[in-house]
Design a protein around this motif. Sequence first.
Motif, short mmCIF file in Angstrom:
data_model
loop_
_atom_site.label_atom_id
_atom_site.label_comp_id
_atom_site.label_asym_id
_atom_site.label_seq_id
_atom_site.Cartn_x
_atom_site.Cartn_y
_atom_site.Cartn_z
N VAL A 86 1.04 -1.13 0.11
CA VAL A 86 0.03 0.00 -0.10
C VAL A 86 0.93 1.20 -0.04
N ALA A 87 0.58 2.16 -0.74
CA ALA A 87 1.56 3.40 -1.01
C ALA A 87 0.44 4.65 -1.54
N GLY A 88 1.03 5.76 -1.27
CA GLY A 88 0.17 6.93 -1.38
C GLY A 88 -0.04 7.59 -0.13
N ASP A 89 -1.17 8.40 -0.11
CA ASP A 89 -1.47 9.21 0.76
C ASP A 89 -2.29 8.71 1.96
N SER A 90 -3.16 9.64 2.53
CA SER A 90 -3.72 9.07 4.06
C SER A 90 -4.75 8.20 3.93
N TRP A 91 -5.48 7.94 2.58
CA TRP A 91 -6.34 6.91 2.51
C TRP A 91 -5.87 5.69 2.67
N GLY A 92 -4.49 5.57 2.29
CA GLY A 92 -3.77 4.24 2.29
C GLY A 92 -3.51 3.92 4.10
N THR A 93 -3.35 4.95 4.78
CA THR A 93 -3.09 4.76 6.21
C THR A 93 -4.34 4.52 7.14
N VAL A 94 -5.44 5.31 6.54
CA VAL A 94 -6.86 5.12 7.18
C VAL A 94 -7.39 3.40 6.86
N LEU A 95 -7.30 3.18 5.74
CA LEU A 95 -7.97 1.88 5.33
C LEU A 95 -7.01 0.61 5.52
N LYS A 128 -5.97 -5.42 12.85
CA LYS A 128 -5.68 -5.43 11.53
C LYS A 128 -6.45 -4.48 10.61
N SER A 129 -5.88 -3.90 9.74
CA SER A 129 -6.62 -2.89 8.97
C SER A 129 -8.26 -3.18 8.42
N PHE A 130 -8.66 -2.32 7.87
CA PHE A 130 -9.82 -2.55 7.35
C PHE A 130 -9.67 -3.52 6.08
N LEU A 131 -8.91 -3.17 5.41
CA LEU A 131 -8.42 -3.80 4.02
C LEU A 131 -8.15 -5.42 4.31
N SER A 132 -7.28 -5.46 5.49
CA SER A 132 -6.83 -7.01 5.87
C SER A 132 -8.08 -7.63 6.50
N GLY A 190 -11.31 14.23 9.64
CA GLY A 190 -10.88 15.36 8.78
C GLY A 190 -12.19 15.61 7.67
N CYS A 191 -13.08 14.96 7.55
CA CYS A 191 -14.35 15.32 6.49
C CYS A 191 -13.62 14.65 5.21
N ILE A 192 -12.88 13.95 5.15
CA ILE A 192 -12.17 13.62 3.88
C ILE A 192 -11.69 12.11 3.94
N HIS A 193 -11.89 11.40 4.92
CA HIS A 193 -11.53 9.97 5.29
C HIS A 193 -12.83 9.30 5.46
N PRO A 194 -13.03 8.22 5.12
CA PRO A 194 -14.35 7.31 5.49
C PRO A 194 -14.14 7.04 7.00
N GLY A 195 -15.49 7.10 7.49
CA GLY A 195 -15.45 7.00 9.01
C GLY A 195 -15.04 5.45 9.36
N VAL A 196 -14.72 5.40 10.63
CA VAL A 196 -14.22 4.34 11.14
C VAL A 196 -15.18 3.38 11.86
N ALA A 197 -16.26 4.17 12.26
CA ALA A 197 -17.33 3.60 12.93
C ALA A 197 -18.52 3.95 12.37
N ALA A 254 -18.04 3.28 7.05
CA ALA A 254 -17.73 3.44 5.85
C ALA A 254 -16.64 2.97 5.23
N SER A 255 -15.55 2.90 5.98
CA SER A 255 -14.30 2.21 5.62
C SER A 255 -14.63 0.72 5.27
N MET A 256 -15.43 0.22 5.98
CA MET A 256 -15.50 -1.49 5.80
C MET A 256 -16.56 -1.34 4.63
N HIS A 257 -17.55 -0.66 4.30
CA HIS A 257 -18.49 -0.94 3.29
C HIS A 257 -17.52 -0.59 1.95
N LEU A 258 -16.41 0.34 1.97
CA LEU A 258 -15.74 0.72 1.03
C LEU A 258 -14.68 -0.39 0.61
N MET A 259 -14.31 -1.19 1.64
CA MET A 259 -13.25 -2.40 1.26
C MET A 259 -14.09 -3.55 0.82
#
Length: 291
Positions: free
Chosen positions: A33-42, A50-54, A254-261, A272-277
Amino acid sequence: HNSTMIFPVAAIFLTLLAPSGATNSTETDSILVAGDSWGTVLAGGSVLNKSFLSRKLKAHNCPDDVTNIAIPGTTASQWSEGKYLDTLTKAAPNHSHVWITLMGNDALEQMPSCAESGKTSDECGDQLFDSMVNKMGTIIDAVHAANPSAKVVGMGYEMMFGGAGCGIVPATIFPQCWKGEADENDESSVRCFNEQVIRMQAVWDKLAEERSGYVTALNILGLTQMIDGDEVAKVGAPNMEKLGPAWAWPVYEGCIHPGVAGAPSGSGEDSASMHLMEEMYKQYWSDEFGC
């Protein structure tokens, strides 16, 4: 350079074709995983959590060997050269898949000054589109050169900014869309803004068209709107006159990352993070990993 407000957007995945007969081998299926903060959040999990992705990959019995080199606040311009590109091209051959999330911080940095120069929102959107096709193309081509068997998949991002007080962010990026006394939820203003936001999806569509042998464009636009009950929105066809729902794009992210709850349950499994994954799994990983 303002890296305090991280505006993540388009997500990429670079995917290696597994050798014949080894499609489900975890030795060949690993994700960088590389790039910006979406990578770190998800995808920025820890040993204990474990991350939402994993977690989503594991839930579907997919390989979940994930390494993360994403750096919050970084831009496609930064990753297209120098140390960031070197890091990526050196790591890519050692992983079967790479997920890169980029372009949003470029918009955050470039679009306010473009507006100040007197250009319209469409003219600034054109400028961003052309710049990102060039920068993202450079990144993808470099990875392809480093590993010619790599497949690339990417996508634009969902409608965001629905959290309480978050409307100031879109009005900062494309102030041309909010004229006079228009409030943050003014439908014509939101449509004007969203028409430029979806340029990130258009970048991916163009990259995929020009590199059809190894680039695939996904589309998650409208996902959280649809989950929220918006009767207009469908996956791939968002409600252009609305921002994303507040629970999915909260101020605490920050209004710009998917929610984690999740809302209203509060469970991370319904976030939202889990739905996105899950949507990412449906559109891509399920076929790629055969899981």
